[in-house]
Design an enzyme around this catalytic site. Structure first.
Site: not given
Length: 353
Positions: A24, A230
């Site tokens: 992430d 992201d």
């Protein structure tokens, strides 16, 4: 890949315990679900490894409440106070835009990677209260703060950067490197930006085109917000006025080729009037950035939602976090992406894996 997430393997503790964790770039603190989970736990898949038990590791230690790591983490995550005073243990609390969260104790232990590179005193969260939709062991944060996985590992390299290529499907192999990366003359570059006061990486969009035609929108709207890159999010979120203009342009192109626009206003989907969709019918989408243009192959701009229903990967910002634009992983699958922190550049190359 599972449910639009991408994983890597790590091992924690002594003896080492293997855990499969989500990569992430949009978050900073890393965490895994821990044994004796006290409040809310989730079912961790067997292939994600054993649930980590800190009491079985001879190298595990708790992070104290007055340490720089604890105070810095509390400031970054806007946690007013978090401490178990009886045993001087720092408490962390993470909440994601999806509504998922993890709460637990901050700890340190030996981290071992697949390359057999090991790091002592790796700081991470030991999750005791986790609302998480995955079945893997937790999340590894690549964000901008010193206690992120990336910045802790990068201390052992001689160049501050990371790069990866997430494959489109299980048939192709992906890659992840931390530190120096292979220079490629085919990489396109734009400026890498730290996103406001959040520990995330961003790029600046300047314009957008569908089949080479600019959207009918005031270009100043683009520069009002940056776009977070992201890897933990599937879809790409854009400001609502941009989304509306994109919807109008795509629908015009597709209706001319015999497709019907789906009923969901927040998701741009098309159904072929002939009964079968032809991917060659779908328009090209380009995002103009500083110094370069991100040209999305049709398989990155669109995906098959269900049988013969093809949807765009773009969503309006109010379908996620209002006012926040995000470039999700679906738009850049099979792209080589380079986060060159040392030079503050973001590189990309399509169809690289």
């Amino acid at each position: 890949m599972r449910k639009n997430k991408y994983f890597m393997g790590i091992s924690l503790g002594t003896p080492p315990v293997f855990n499969l964790v989500t990569i992430d770039t949009g978050s900073t603190l890393s965490w895994v679900q821990c044994k004796n989970c006290q409040i809310k736990c989730y079912d961790q898949a067997a292939k994600a490894g054993q649930i980590f038990n800190p009491y079985n590791s001879s190298t595990y230690s708790k992070v104290g409440c007055s340490t720089e790591a604890c105070n810095g983490m509390h400031m970054d995550l806007a946690v007013e106070y978090g401490c178990v005073e009886e045993d001087d243990t720092c408490i962390y609390s993470l909440r994601y835009g999806s509504g998922e969260y993890s709460v637990g104790y901050l700890g340190k232990d030996r981290l071992t990677l697949a390359s057999n590179r090991s790091i002592d005193n790796f700081i991470f969260g030991c999750g005791e209260d986790n609302l998480y939709n995955g079945v893997n062991a937790g999340i590894i944060g690549f964000g901008t703060k010193s206690y992120s996985f990336f910045n802790q590992v990068c201390q052992q390299t001689d160049y501050t950067a990371f790069s990866y290529c997430f494959p489109r499907d299980h048939e192709n192999e992906g890659s992840l490197t931390i530190g120096p990366y292979a220079r490629d003359i085919n990489l396109m570059w734009t400026k890498l930006i730290y996103y406001d006061h959040k520990p995330a990486y961003a790029i600046q969009q300047l314009d957008m085109m569908v089949n080479g035609i600019r959207l009918e929108i005031d270009p100043y709207i683009y520069i009002s917000k940056m776009t977070i890159v992201d890897s933990g999010t599937a879809d790409t979120y854009i400001l609502s006025p941009v989304f509306d203009a994109l919807d109008k342009a795509m629908t015009k192109e597709m209706q001319a080729k015999g497709y019907t626009r789906g009923w969901d206003e927040r998701r741009i989907c098309f159904i072929s009037n002939s009964g079968s969709a032809n991917w060659n019918d779908f328009p090209t989408v380009e995002m103009k950035l500083i110094r370069s243009t991100l040209k999305l192959p049709v398989e990155n701009a669109f995906y098959e939602s269900s049988n013969n229903v093809i949807c765009s990967t773009f969503l309006p910002d109010d379908a996620g976090v209002r006012g926040v634009q995000m470039l999700g992983n679906r738009a850049v699958r099979s792209f080589k992406l380079v986060f060159d922190i040392q030079a503050m550049n973001f590189g990309f190359k399509a169809r690289a894996c």
